[in-house]
Design a protein around this motif. Sequence first.
Motif, PDB file in Angstrom:
ATOM      1  N   PRO A 156     -29.533  48.038  80.911  1.00 15.59           N
ATOM      2  CA  PRO A 156     -29.096  47.356  79.693  1.00 15.59           C
ATOM      3  C   PRO A 156     -28.164  48.185  78.839  1.00 15.59           C
ATOM      4  CG  PRO A 156     -31.349  48.127  79.456  1.00 15.59           C
ATOM      5  CD  PRO A 156     -30.971  48.362  80.884  1.00 15.59           C
ATOM      6  N   GLY A 157     -28.399  49.510  78.767  1.00 16.18           N
ATOM      7  CA  GLY A 157     -27.560  50.339  77.916  1.00 16.18           C
ATOM      8  C   GLY A 157     -27.823  50.079  76.436  1.00 16.18           C
ATOM      9  N   ASP A 158     -27.310  50.987  75.644  1.00 17.85           N
ATOM     10  CA  ASP A 158     -27.459  50.867  74.199  1.00 17.85           C
ATOM     11  C   ASP A 158     -26.288  51.596  73.564  1.00 17.85           C
ATOM     12  OD1 ASP A 158     -28.157  50.682  71.583  1.00 17.85           O
ATOM     13  OD2 ASP A 158     -30.220  51.396  71.841  1.00 17.85           O
ATOM     14  N   ALA A 159     -25.411  50.823  72.919  1.00 19.37           N
ATOM     15  CA  ALA A 159     -24.208  51.428  72.336  1.00 19.37           C
ATOM     16  C   ALA A 159     -24.558  52.472  71.290  1.00 19.37           C
ATOM     17  CB  ALA A 159     -23.322  50.341  71.728  1.00 19.37           C
ATOM     18  N   ARG A 160     -25.705  52.357  70.645  1.00 15.18           N
ATOM     19  CA  ARG A 160     -26.076  53.318  69.614  1.00 15.18           C
ATOM     20  C   ARG A 160     -26.350  54.701  70.197  1.00 15.18           C
ATOM     21  NH1 ARG A 160     -30.805  49.819  66.980  1.00 15.18           N
ATOM     22  NH2 ARG A 160     -31.200  49.644  69.215  1.00 15.18           N
ATOM     23  N   ARG A 161     -26.770  54.759  71.467  1.00 18.00           N
ATOM     24  CA  ARG A 161     -27.043  56.065  72.081  1.00 18.00           C
ATOM     25  C   ARG A 161     -25.759  56.859  72.272  1.00 18.00           C
ATOM     26  NH1 ARG A 161     -30.396  55.585  77.331  1.00 18.00           N
ATOM     27  NH2 ARG A 161     -30.674  57.811  76.872  1.00 18.00           N
ATOM     28  N   GLY A 162     -24.658  56.165  72.472  1.00 18.69           N
ATOM     29  CA  GLY A 162     -23.389  56.857  72.627  1.00 18.69           C
ATOM     30  C   GLY A 162     -22.834  57.404  71.335  1.00 18.69           C
ATOM     31  N   ARG A 163     -23.421  57.020  70.209  1.00 20.28           N
ATOM     32  CA  ARG A 163     -22.918  57.506  68.926  1.00 20.28           C
ATOM     33  C   ARG A 163     -23.503  58.852  68.538  1.00 20.28           C
ATOM     34  NH1 ARG A 163     -24.485  51.845  66.365  1.00 20.28           N
ATOM     35  NH2 ARG A 163     -22.996  50.502  67.472  1.00 20.28           N
ATOM     36  N   GLN A 164     -24.500  59.325  69.291  1.00 20.20           N
ATOM     37  CA  GLN A 164     -25.061  60.636  68.983  1.00 20.20           C
ATOM     38  C   GLN A 164     -24.069  61.715  69.385  1.00 20.20           C
ATOM     39  OE1 GLN A 164     -28.429  61.805  71.506  1.00 20.20           O
ATOM     40  NE2 GLN A 164     -27.898  60.115  72.893  1.00 20.20           N
ATOM     41  N   THR A 165     -24.115  62.842  68.693  1.00 21.02           N
ATOM     42  CA  THR A 165     -23.179  63.914  68.967  1.00 21.02           C
ATOM     43  C   THR A 165     -23.547  64.641  70.263  1.00 21.02           C
ATOM     44  OG1 THR A 165     -24.466  65.517  67.689  1.00 21.02           O
ATOM     45  CG2 THR A 165     -22.754  64.249  66.513  1.00 21.02           C
ATOM     46  N   PHE A 166     -22.561  65.341  70.796  1.00 21.36           N
ATOM     47  CA  PHE A 166     -22.779  66.130  72.009  1.00 21.36           C
ATOM     48  C   PHE A 166     -23.870  67.169  71.770  1.00 21.36           C
ATOM     49  CE2 PHE A 166     -21.888  69.761  74.739  1.00 21.36           C
ATOM     50  CZ  PHE A 166     -21.674  69.165  75.972  1.00 21.36           C
ATOM     51  N   HIS A 167     -23.857  67.799  70.604  1.00 22.13           N
ATOM     52  CA  HIS A 167     -24.857  68.819  70.291  1.00 22.13           C
ATOM     53  C   HIS A 167     -26.261  68.225  70.286  1.00 22.13           C
ATOM     54  CE1 HIS A 167     -27.329  71.335  67.605  1.00 22.13           C
ATOM     55  NE2 HIS A 167     -26.647  72.342  68.100  1.00 22.13           N
ATOM     56  N   ALA A 168     -26.425  67.067  69.675  1.00 25.90           N
ATOM     57  CA  ALA A 168     -27.746  66.452  69.605  1.00 25.90           C
ATOM     58  C   ALA A 168     -28.239  66.052  70.988  1.00 25.90           C
ATOM     59  CB  ALA A 168     -27.708  65.238  68.677  1.00 25.90           C
ATOM     60  N   TYR A 169     -27.343  65.500  71.817  1.00 24.03           N
ATOM     61  CA  TYR A 169     -27.759  65.056  73.145  1.00 24.03           C
ATOM     62  C   TYR A 169     -28.157  66.241  74.023  1.00 24.03           C
ATOM     63  CZ  TYR A 169     -27.593  63.120  77.844  1.00 24.03           C
ATOM     64  OH  TYR A 169     -27.919  62.776  79.127  1.00 24.03           O
ATOM     65  N   VAL A 170     -27.355  67.305  74.005  1.00 25.38           N
ATOM     66  CA  VAL A 170     -27.638  68.458  74.866  1.00 25.38           C
ATOM     67  C   VAL A 170     -28.893  69.179  74.404  1.00 25.38           C
ATOM     68  CG1 VAL A 170     -26.783  70.712  75.601  1.00 25.38           C
ATOM     69  CG2 VAL A 170     -25.246  68.754  75.588  1.00 25.38           C
ATOM     70  N   GLU A 171     -29.033  69.431  73.108  1.00 17.45           N
ATOM     71  CA  GLU A 171     -30.146  70.223  72.610  1.00 17.45           C
ATOM     72  C   GLU A 171     -31.477  69.461  72.632  1.00 17.45           C
ATOM     73  OE1 GLU A 171     -30.266  73.346  71.764  1.00 17.45           O
ATOM     74  OE2 GLU A 171     -28.130  73.752  72.082  1.00 17.45           O
ATOM     75  N   LYS A 172     -31.437  68.154  72.387  1.00 24.23           N
ATOM     76  CA  LYS A 172     -32.685  67.400  72.278  1.00 24.23           C
ATOM     77  C   LYS A 172     -33.061  66.650  73.549  1.00 24.23           C
ATOM     78  CE  LYS A 172     -32.112  66.642  67.291  1.00 24.23           C
ATOM     79  NZ  LYS A 172     -31.996  65.622  66.222  1.00 24.23           N
ATOM     80  N   THR A 173     -32.077  66.305  74.362  1.00 23.02           N
ATOM     81  CA  THR A 173     -32.370  65.468  75.529  1.00 23.02           C
ATOM     82  C   THR A 173     -32.090  66.178  76.844  1.00 23.02           C
ATOM     83  OG1 THR A 173     -31.838  63.494  74.243  1.00 23.02           O
ATOM     84  CG2 THR A 173     -31.889  63.263  76.640  1.00 23.02           C
ATOM     85  N   TRP A 174     -30.856  66.663  77.007  1.00 17.51           N
ATOM     86  CA  TRP A 174     -30.468  67.168  78.326  1.00 17.51           C
ATOM     87  C   TRP A 174     -31.108  68.507  78.660  1.00 17.51           C
ATOM     88  CZ3 TRP A 174     -27.667  71.381  80.224  1.00 17.51           C
ATOM     89  CH2 TRP A 174     -27.313  71.294  81.568  1.00 17.51           C
ATOM     90  N   LEU A 175     -30.919  69.493  77.814  1.00 14.55           N
ATOM     91  CA  LEU A 175     -31.389  70.850  78.129  1.00 14.55           C
ATOM     92  C   LEU A 175     -32.910  70.931  78.261  1.00 14.55           C
ATOM     93  CD1 LEU A 175     -30.138  73.574  78.699  1.00 14.55           C
ATOM     94  CD2 LEU A 175     -30.363  74.160  76.292  1.00 14.55           C
ATOM     95  N   PRO A 176     -33.715  70.298  77.390  1.00 15.70           N
ATOM     96  CA  PRO A 176     -35.171  70.414  77.564  1.00 15.70           C
ATOM     97  C   PRO A 176     -35.697  69.708  78.802  1.00 15.70           C
ATOM     98  CG  PRO A 176     -34.611  69.775  75.316  1.00 15.70           C
ATOM     99  CD  PRO A 176     -33.377  69.617  76.127  1.00 15.70           C
ATOM    100  N   ASN A 177     -35.021  68.656  79.265  1.00 17.71           N
ATOM    101  CA  ASN A 177     -35.560  67.835  80.353  1.00 17.71           C
ATOM    102  C   ASN A 177     -34.871  68.049  81.688  1.00 17.71           C
ATOM    103  OD1 ASN A 177     -37.299  66.536  78.481  1.00 17.71           O
ATOM    104  ND2 ASN A 177     -35.609  65.210  77.848  1.00 17.71           N
ATOM    105  N   HIS A 178     -33.809  68.841  81.725  1.00 15.24           N
ATOM    106  CA  HIS A 178     -33.086  69.048  82.987  1.00 15.24           C
ATOM    107  C   HIS A 178     -33.847  70.047  83.848  1.00 15.24           C
ATOM    108  CE1 HIS A 178     -29.529  68.453  85.402  1.00 15.24           C
ATOM    109  NE2 HIS A 178     -29.390  69.758  85.566  1.00 15.24           N
TER     110      HIS A 178
END
Length: 486
Positions: A54-76
């Motif tokens: 489905p996707g969510d356009a609001r998720r794309g509005r988060q900054t690169f810093h927020a996505y990497v620090e809160k989502t990508w780096l802890p869960n990768h």
Amino acid sequence: MGFVRTYKNKTATRYQALYKDAQGRQQSAGIYDTKKEARRALREAEGRVISGKPGDARRGRQTFHAYVEKTWLPNHRMEATTRQDYTYAINAHVMPYFANLKMSEITSEHVRDWITKLKRKGVSAHRIKYCKTAILNSVFTTALNDDVIVNHPSRGVKTDPIPEKPRAVITAEQFSLIYNALPDPVAKLLVETDIESGLRWGELTELRVKDLDFATRILTVSRAVVELVPEHHPEGKRFLVKDYPKGKRSRRIKLSAQIVTKLKAYAEAEDLGPDDLFFSRRWEDPPKPRLELADPASLTFTAPNGRTYTHGTITAYNLGKCKCDRCRRAYADYRAKRRAKGRDNPRKPRLVDTDPHLSANWFRKHCWYPAREAAGLDFKPRIHDLRHAHASWLLAGGADLQVVKERLGHRKLSTTERYLHTLPTADETALEALDKIRSPHTVQDSTPHLEQQLEEAQTKIAELQAALADQLLAQNANNRPNLRSV
């Protein structure tokens, strides 16, 4: 079912595409200038819901810093050492450019501009490729799979080529020079074990007595240790033992009789148990003795500010900016006295590291670098180059390529093939074969040799001419009439 909502104001009319996601919640697919564009966006959004993305356009509005620090780096999922390297590279080279950009706004143009700015700062091509290929590609691939973004910004963006430099391999003579310059027998045994086995440093320093069968001379490599900064260690420690070596596959190799004999004698002399490490911190240098000043007034120096100070004083440390052992000791004593009187906050107690594993940095500084300098080589080999030398020596000696691959623990045969023809004498067999073919037809370009051949040819020509002249005289004599018979 989705629908298009119309917004009218004094200047224009806008159209918003609304649809329901998989949970039945109403979501917006964006606001557009025409109803046709809004309906197209609505169909695409509903198609993603039906396909399970489905996707969510609001998720794309988060900054690169927020996505990497809160989502990508802890869960990768990655190794602890890889996470540590990624964190340093992200903070140093990636975040300064991408931190405040929204994920949906990042394009390939941004990535190319980022590469150009890193080059202007003097970042090496190898480091840029590492940050782009290993980090950015992984971040954007994960974001694309999770429907945070709809396009992959770094896909297809190229970095500068990195030429592969010829590998310099330690020869047997060079290894002997380094070996003889090592400070003590234990360091020599460690280095000799490394060159005999081809182990990586983490595998060598995690080698325990139980891993070596003295009867069959078979060594089992099933673990490795890595050294981390405590903040990246799961338990805040320094060393992390992994239950598998690099490649996540154990291997068994056979050692020579002489190195097994030395290891067995060393284990018996040190009274090592089956679970004890062969090489540990118990033979590190003791702490340096405290430096005392016999006559402080005679040890003066001129600081960059033009003034003269005496070593071992607070003014020399603070104003003269001298950080020698004497001045640092004087400053430490001064601070200790103040803390004892309660004037300063007490420092945190220093934690004593009881882990027996040997630090690579300590061994380099106290053993390897001094021995390398004393050997006087024309290049600076690393400790890891002993593994390269092990592979090159085996292949140059005629060992099978597949056997060397399994011995080193490589996944691909192409990795082992890099060690072919790395020694200076590796191509001598080919040159000998070429010389055998060319030797009957070799053209000599030496001038003295050509002159000698010319003289020999002229002598042979003169001899042939003399022989022909004698033949002609003999024929003429036979053809003359006999006057006496007439």
